[in-house]
Design a protein around this motif. Sequence first.
Motif, PDB file in Angstrom:
ATOM      1  N   ALA A  82     -24.084  -9.343  -2.110  1.00  0.00           N
ATOM      2  CA  ALA A  82     -24.438  -7.934  -2.262  1.00  0.00           C
ATOM      3  C   ALA A  82     -23.451  -7.099  -1.451  1.00  0.00           C
ATOM      4  O   ALA A  82     -23.564  -7.028  -0.223  1.00  0.00           O
ATOM      5  CB  ALA A  82     -25.865  -7.695  -1.794  1.00  0.00           C
ATOM      6  N   PRO A  83     -22.472  -6.470  -2.077  1.00  0.00           N
ATOM      7  CA  PRO A  83     -21.471  -5.699  -1.328  1.00  0.00           C
ATOM      8  C   PRO A  83     -22.045  -4.392  -0.791  1.00  0.00           C
ATOM      9  O   PRO A  83     -23.139  -3.970  -1.175  1.00  0.00           O
ATOM     10  CB  PRO A  83     -20.381  -5.443  -2.364  1.00  0.00           C
ATOM     11  N   ASP A  84     -21.279  -3.749   0.085  1.00  0.00           N
ATOM     12  CA  ASP A  84     -21.716  -2.491   0.684  1.00  0.00           C
ATOM     13  C   ASP A  84     -20.712  -1.389   0.362  1.00  0.00           C
ATOM     14  O   ASP A  84     -19.869  -1.521  -0.533  1.00  0.00           O
ATOM     15  CB  ASP A  84     -21.906  -2.654   2.195  1.00  0.00           C
ATOM     16  N   ALA A  85     -20.802  -0.291   1.106  1.00  0.00           N
ATOM     17  CA  ALA A  85     -19.993   0.896   0.813  1.00  0.00           C
ATOM     18  C   ALA A  85     -18.499   0.676   1.023  1.00  0.00           C
ATOM     19  O   ALA A  85     -17.692   1.514   0.612  1.00  0.00           O
ATOM     20  CB  ALA A  85     -20.475   2.065   1.682  1.00  0.00           C
ATOM     21  N   ARG A  86     -18.112  -0.440   1.654  1.00  0.00           N
ATOM     22  CA  ARG A  86     -16.686  -0.695   1.869  1.00  0.00           C
ATOM     23  C   ARG A  86     -15.965  -1.125   0.609  1.00  0.00           C
ATOM     24  O   ARG A  86     -14.726  -1.140   0.564  1.00  0.00           O
ATOM     25  CB  ARG A  86     -16.507  -1.813   2.912  1.00  0.00           C
ATOM     26  N   LEU A  87     -16.709  -1.494  -0.440  1.00  0.00           N
ATOM     27  CA  LEU A  87     -16.102  -2.185  -1.575  1.00  0.00           C
ATOM     28  C   LEU A  87     -15.008  -1.373  -2.257  1.00  0.00           C
ATOM     29  O   LEU A  87     -13.953  -1.921  -2.614  1.00  0.00           O
ATOM     30  CB  LEU A  87     -17.176  -2.579  -2.591  1.00  0.00           C
ATOM     31  N   ALA A  88     -15.216  -0.081  -2.478  1.00  0.00           N
ATOM     32  CA  ALA A  88     -14.192   0.729  -3.159  1.00  0.00           C
ATOM     33  C   ALA A  88     -12.893   0.724  -2.369  1.00  0.00           C
ATOM     34  O   ALA A  88     -11.798   0.589  -2.934  1.00  0.00           O
ATOM     35  CB  ALA A  88     -14.696   2.154  -3.367  1.00  0.00           C
ATOM     36  N   ALA A  89     -12.990   0.863  -1.051  1.00  0.00           N
ATOM     37  CA  ALA A  89     -11.778   0.854  -0.220  1.00  0.00           C
ATOM     38  C   ALA A  89     -11.105  -0.515  -0.238  1.00  0.00           C
ATOM     39  O   ALA A  89      -9.867  -0.616  -0.243  1.00  0.00           O
ATOM     40  CB  ALA A  89     -12.131   1.251   1.209  1.00  0.00           C
ATOM     41  N   ILE A  90     -11.899  -1.581  -0.276  1.00  0.00           N
ATOM     42  CA  ILE A  90     -11.338  -2.932  -0.371  1.00  0.00           C
ATOM     43  C   ILE A  90     -10.570  -3.071  -1.687  1.00  0.00           C
ATOM     44  O   ILE A  90      -9.449  -3.602  -1.717  1.00  0.00           O
ATOM     45  CB  ILE A  90     -12.462  -3.986  -0.281  1.00  0.00           C
TER      46      ILE A  90
END
Length: 462
Positions: A337-345
């Motif tokens: 379950a990813p978090d809010a960092r995913l777009a930046a990653i």
Amino acid sequence: MKVRTRFAPSPTGFIHLGNIRSALYPWAFARSQGGDFILRIEDTDVERSSQAAVDVILEGMAWLGLTHDEGPFYQMQRMDRYREVIEQMKAKDLVYPCYMSIEALNALREHQIETKQKPRYDGTWRPEPGKTLPPVPEGVQPVYRFRNPVGGVVAWDDKVKGRIEIGNDELDDLVIARPDGTPTYNFCVVVDDIDMAITHVIRGDDHVNNTPRQINIFRALGHEPPVYAHLPTVLNEKGEKMSKRNGAKPVTQFRDEGFLAEGMVNYLARLGWSHGDEEIFTREQFLQWFDLDHLGRSAAQFDEAKLRWVNAQHLKAMSDEALAVHVEAHLKQRGIAPDARLAAICGLFKDRCDTTVALADWAQRFYQPIVPDAEEAAKHLTDTVKPAVAMLAKMLEGGEWTKEAIGVSVKETLRATGLKMPQLAMPVRVLVMGTAQTPSLDAVLALCTREQVLARLAAMPI
């Protein structure tokens, strides 16, 4: 006249890239001309057709955004209509019953082959003025054959192949209804195209031999045939015709392997059509440029390396937020379950990837424990650099957790130890990300949590 095109697959096996290209072009032509695109499922081969194959067709088209305006129509649901037309043709003497048995027909063909004649029905049961037909055998249900014109030619201007002419004397009288009354493929296709007001038939060139027969049926029914464009075959990487027997994958498998619909549409469009030297283009540009005049005449060969390159260009051009939606789906399939960092990653790593699965592989390192590559660890985690790694870890325990602040800590460690950037960055990357090959160290560390970085650096072997 409003343009109306159709895609009419047979659900006797899963749809692969060679098949789906025959959907892309009629869809694109209808869209570019403000016309309608009709989906028709030709499921009269009851023994080989399956609902699973239909589902893959619908799923694959939905994934690629090849939306249809009408349908799907199923031929098996139109049997009453076909029988109605057959009765009309009987009344107009356009068809006749043929009682020739399979054994007699096979014997005729064997004789023709032995005498180097073209195998064809010889018209034994075709009524002609002054001709005496054989006696009707008892208890035998006939097939019904279409009275093909005698003499002259069938001709059409194919949008891909140019002018094609076939002598009518080369064509025998086609069976349009079997003994049980069920209609045959070439007949059903014509009735469907008439009823659905199809103006352009864009299909594979394996149908070229069917076209003169279909044109004659069109005209016998009082209709002019549509415009035809017969597309050259798509070959696999070995130069063989693409088919499931030759290892072709279902089109939906490319979706599962992380290819983007936009990249796939771009690649498929160029697999038999061109607009100058343009290699990478959007769906909107494709629809703006597409026409039938620039369809290729030569067989196109699938090249997965080229597909991956095209997909990578679309992946790089996609927004980080849109990419994150695709990557999140892959991660959730892996139980992450990813978090809010995913777009930046995604933004940091997308230039290194050619599929969203490859991007998910990178993203997974931020959400699950990693195991450093043993060979890279042995190479970079030397006794010389271990104290510097420990020093950096100590410095990262406090202060802001931003790319800029982390960068300052890295530079301060380098100044204090006299090491060059690669000497410190490589072992830290191996410990934190499992590999020495990553984007800039400060950017990668900033996207990890402080706790992750400190725990992974603390796992450095002494």
